[in-house]
Design a protein around this motif. Structure first.
Motif: not given
Length: 172
Positions: A47-51, A119-127
């Motif tokens: 689901y995108g970035p995960y910690s 979606l926002v975090s995924t965009v930021m992950y690939f910034d």
């Protein structure tokens, strides 16, 4: 109590209540990408970035009685609600985290749904990639979410909005 635990608890206290584990993960990741001092390491996951670190810290805070985690059955899945307990608030009073702009950013993000924050975090992950490559990654990695080009553009606009909220002093 470690400083990083206090920051997470502070973020929860500022937010009042965060509904959903995914939403909590995305809010902390986005805040970190906006240069707020969260130290957790994130990797790209379903689901995108995960910690995993964030998950463990929230679990520890829950076990200490500083954070309340309520499980609710919603149709075919379980949803979690996070709040800071009275004990947690008392503990936080001993610390005065000075993070101007964080409260407004968290309030703004908490008003969004988890799908959009994913979606926002995924965009930021690939910034570091050009916008067209980011779009291709999203269409490839997240086909089940069925994000549209319009939603991706909205995510980019939202990131700019958050940057302005996060750094209000720079705008003056």
């Amino acid at each position: 109590m470690l400083e990083d635990h206090v920051k997470i608890m502070g973020a929860l206290a500022i937010s009042g209540e965060i509904v959903g584990r995914k939403k909590l993960q995305k809010m902390i990741y986005i805040a970190k990408k906006l240069s707020f001092p969260f130290q957790e390491k994130f990797e790209f996951h379903f689901y995108g970035p995960y910690s995993e670190e964030l998950t463990l810290k929230v679990e520890e805070l829950t076990n200490l009685g500083f954070v309340n985690e309520v499980k609710e059955k919603k149709g075919g899945y379980v949803q979690y609600r996070y709040t800071v307990t009275d004990e947690g608030r008392e503990f936080l009073e001993m610390y005065e985290p000075d993070l101007p702009g964080l409260d407004a950013c968290l309030a703004e993000m908490n008003g969004q749904n988890a799908r959009f924050l994913e979606l926002v975090s995924t965009v930021m992950y690939f910034d570091t990639l050009p916008k067209e490559e980011v779009k291709e990654k999203i269409f490839t990695l997240k086909p089940k979410q069925r994000y549209t080009e319009e939603e991706i553009n909205e995510a980019y606009d939202y990131i700019e909005k958050l940057k302005k909220i996060a750094r209000p002093v720079q705008q003056a």
